[in-house]
Structure formats: structure tokens, C-alpha cells
Motif scaffolding. Sequence first.
Motif, PDB file in Angstrom:
ATOM      1  N   GLY A 137      -3.238 -44.083 -45.351  1.00  0.00           N
ATOM      2  CA  GLY A 137      -1.803 -44.386 -45.393  1.00  0.00           C
ATOM      3  C   GLY A 137      -1.102 -43.461 -44.413  1.00  0.00           C
ATOM      4  N   GLN A 138      -0.155 -42.680 -44.902  1.00  0.00           N
ATOM      5  CA  GLN A 138       0.582 -41.721 -44.068  1.00  0.00           C
ATOM      6  C   GLN A 138      -0.040 -40.319 -44.118  1.00  0.00           C
ATOM      7  N   ARG A 139      -1.068 -40.119 -44.882  1.00  0.00           N
ATOM      8  CA  ARG A 139      -1.643 -38.787 -45.129  1.00  0.00           C
ATOM      9  C   ARG A 139      -2.899 -38.529 -44.304  1.00  0.00           C
ATOM     10  N   ASP A 140      -3.061 -37.254 -43.914  1.00  0.00           N
ATOM     11  CA  ASP A 140      -4.311 -36.832 -43.295  1.00  0.00           C
ATOM     12  C   ASP A 140      -5.368 -36.705 -44.384  1.00  0.00           C
ATOM     13  N   ALA A 141      -6.559 -37.210 -44.105  1.00  0.00           N
ATOM     14  CA  ALA A 141      -7.650 -37.173 -45.083  1.00  0.00           C
ATOM     15  C   ALA A 141      -8.957 -36.824 -44.361  1.00  0.00           C
ATOM     16  N   PHE A 142      -9.988 -36.531 -45.152  1.00  0.00           N
ATOM     17  CA  PHE A 142     -11.282 -36.195 -44.562  1.00  0.00           C
ATOM     18  C   PHE A 142     -12.399 -36.469 -45.560  1.00  0.00           C
ATOM     19  N   VAL A 143     -13.578 -36.637 -45.038  1.00  0.00           N
ATOM     20  CA  VAL A 143     -14.813 -36.640 -45.826  1.00  0.00           C
ATOM     21  C   VAL A 143     -15.777 -35.718 -45.093  1.00  0.00           C
ATOM     22  N   ARG A 144     -16.602 -35.020 -45.852  1.00  0.00           N
ATOM     23  CA  ARG A 144     -17.499 -34.025 -45.264  1.00  0.00           C
ATOM     24  C   ARG A 144     -18.823 -34.017 -46.029  1.00  0.00           C
ATOM     25  N   ALA A 145     -19.913 -33.802 -45.297  1.00  0.00           N
ATOM     26  CA  ALA A 145     -21.230 -33.633 -45.910  1.00  0.00           C
ATOM     27  C   ALA A 145     -21.897 -32.413 -45.271  1.00  0.00           C
ATOM     28  N   ASP A 146     -22.551 -31.602 -46.092  1.00  0.00           N
ATOM     29  CA  ASP A 146     -23.279 -30.422 -45.618  1.00  0.00           C
ATOM     30  C   ASP A 146     -24.676 -30.439 -46.215  1.00  0.00           C
ATOM     31  N   TRP A 147     -25.650 -30.063 -45.402  1.00  0.00           N
ATOM     32  CA  TRP A 147     -27.045 -30.024 -45.837  1.00  0.00           C
ATOM     33  C   TRP A 147     -27.652 -28.724 -45.362  1.00  0.00           C
ATOM     34  N   GLU A 148     -28.340 -28.038 -46.250  1.00  0.00           N
ATOM     35  CA  GLU A 148     -29.021 -26.785 -45.924  1.00  0.00           C
ATOM     36  C   GLU A 148     -30.502 -26.934 -46.253  1.00  0.00           C
ATOM     37  N   TYR A 149     -31.338 -26.410 -45.365  1.00  0.00           N
ATOM     38  CA  TYR A 149     -32.787 -26.475 -45.567  1.00  0.00           C
ATOM     39  C   TYR A 149     -33.377 -25.105 -45.271  1.00  0.00           C
ATOM     40  N   GLN A 150     -34.249 -24.661 -46.136  1.00  0.00           N
ATOM     41  CA  GLN A 150     -35.001 -23.431 -45.888  1.00  0.00           C
ATOM     42  C   GLN A 150     -36.472 -23.763 -46.050  1.00  0.00           C
ATOM     43  N   SER A 151     -37.240 -23.492 -45.000  1.00  0.00           N
ATOM     44  CA  SER A 151     -38.669 -23.815 -45.047  1.00  0.00           C
ATOM     45  C   SER A 151     -39.421 -22.807 -45.907  1.00  0.00           C
ATOM     46  N   ARG A 152     -40.621 -23.185 -46.266  1.00  0.00           N
ATOM     47  CA  ARG A 152     -41.515 -22.278 -46.986  1.00  0.00           C
ATOM     48  C   ARG A 152     -41.817 -21.106 -46.072  1.00  0.00           C
ATOM     49  N   ASN A 153     -41.893 -19.920 -46.616  1.00  0.00           N
ATOM     50  CA  ASN A 153     -42.163 -18.729 -45.825  1.00  0.00           C
ATOM     51  C   ASN A 153     -43.644 -18.680 -45.466  1.00  0.00           C
ATOM     52  N   ASN A 154     -43.940 -18.735 -44.172  1.00  0.00           N
ATOM     53  CA  ASN A 154     -45.334 -18.666 -43.722  1.00  0.00           C
ATOM     54  C   ASN A 154     -45.872 -17.243 -43.691  1.00  0.00           C
ATOM     55  N   TRP A 155     -44.991 -16.240 -43.723  1.00  0.00           N
ATOM     56  CA  TRP A 155     -45.380 -14.842 -43.712  1.00  0.00           C
ATOM     57  C   TRP A 155     -45.073 -14.284 -45.082  1.00  0.00           C
ATOM     58  N   LEU A 156     -46.045 -14.326 -45.960  1.00  0.00           N
ATOM     59  CA  LEU A 156     -45.855 -13.993 -47.361  1.00  0.00           C
ATOM     60  C   LEU A 156     -45.686 -12.496 -47.587  1.00  0.00           C
ATOM     61  N   ALA A 157     -44.833 -12.175 -48.540  1.00  0.00           N
ATOM     62  CA  ALA A 157     -44.743 -10.799 -49.006  1.00  0.00           C
ATOM     63  C   ALA A 157     -46.033 -10.488 -49.761  1.00  0.00           C
ATOM     64  N   ALA A 158     -46.356  -9.213 -49.905  1.00  0.00           N
ATOM     65  CA  ALA A 158     -47.602  -8.831 -50.584  1.00  0.00           C
ATOM     66  C   ALA A 158     -47.699  -9.443 -51.974  1.00  0.00           C
ATOM     67  N   VAL A 159     -46.604  -9.496 -52.687  1.00  0.00           N
ATOM     68  CA  VAL A 159     -46.632 -10.047 -54.046  1.00  0.00           C
ATOM     69  C   VAL A 159     -46.881 -11.553 -54.052  1.00  0.00           C
ATOM     70  N   GLN A 160     -46.608 -12.221 -52.922  1.00  0.00           N
ATOM     71  CA  GLN A 160     -46.803 -13.667 -52.852  1.00  0.00           C
ATOM     72  C   GLN A 160     -48.160 -14.053 -52.268  1.00  0.00           C
ATOM     73  N   ASP A 161     -48.867 -13.116 -51.692  1.00  0.00           N
ATOM     74  CA  ASP A 161     -50.118 -13.404 -51.000  1.00  0.00           C
ATOM     75  C   ASP A 161     -51.286 -13.486 -51.978  1.00  0.00           C
ATOM     76  N   PRO A 162     -51.893 -14.659 -52.133  1.00  0.00           N
ATOM     77  CA  PRO A 162     -53.006 -14.809 -53.078  1.00  0.00           C
ATOM     78  C   PRO A 162     -54.233 -13.977 -52.704  1.00  0.00           C
TER      79      PRO A 162
END
Length: 118
Positions: A12-37
Motif C-alpha cells: 500500500g503506502q507503507r515500506d515493507a520487507f521480507v528477510r531470510a537468514d541461513w547459517e551453516y557450521q561444518s563439522r570440525n575436521n581438526w578435533l580437540a583432544a576430548v573429541q578425538d577417538p
Amino acid sequence: MALGAEYAFKLGQRDAFVRADWEYQSRNNWLAAVQDPHNNGTYFLGYSYTLPSTSFTSVRGGVNFGGWQLAAFCDNLFDSHTVNNYALGQTDGSYTPQQNAWTFRPRTVGLTFTWHGH
């Protein structure tokens, strides 16, 4: 990685918006000592857990009314419950597998009413 897109338009006479955000974090390939089997006997009596990759999506849409903005939002759109942090220790010093796990807040829907003063 984080991606976001916003589309501004007139409602109509109003300013409007739509927004989408996506975040991705991969698995850590360099494991901390506590995570290393491979550290089975060294850390936490052989218990290990590798954090998986995570994905989080949010959407928002709003309309401006002069200096005010009314917006609807949905955080964690797909209601992801992927573990994104954990602790194995207990206060008595013993360790058990996956003792405490944290994840994203559940899908959350709401409204915000914001003043954009000049």
C-alpha cells in the motif's frame, strides 16, 4: 558460513520487507583432544563425541509505520535440534558419555514493535 537476503517493497503506502537468514557450521575436521577417538585411554575413559555440522534458518517480515516498525519473525524455522556444544564432566569429577548437551532454542515465533528514532 552465513547467507542473508532481504527484499524491500511497498505494501500500500507503507515500506515493507521480507528477510531470510541461513547459517551453516561444518563439522570440525581438526578435533580437540576430548573429541578425538584415538585418545581412548587418555581422555574421559574412552568417551568421545564429534560435534556434527549445524544449520540454522530465520525469517522475518515487517511493515514501517512512520518511525515504528512492526515485524513478525520465526527463528529456527526448521526446528533443528542438532547438538552444538556439550560437556562430559560432572561436579564429582566422574565422566559419562554425553552428560550435558546444548542445542538451538526451539522454533520461536513472535512479533517485534520497534521505534527507529532519528
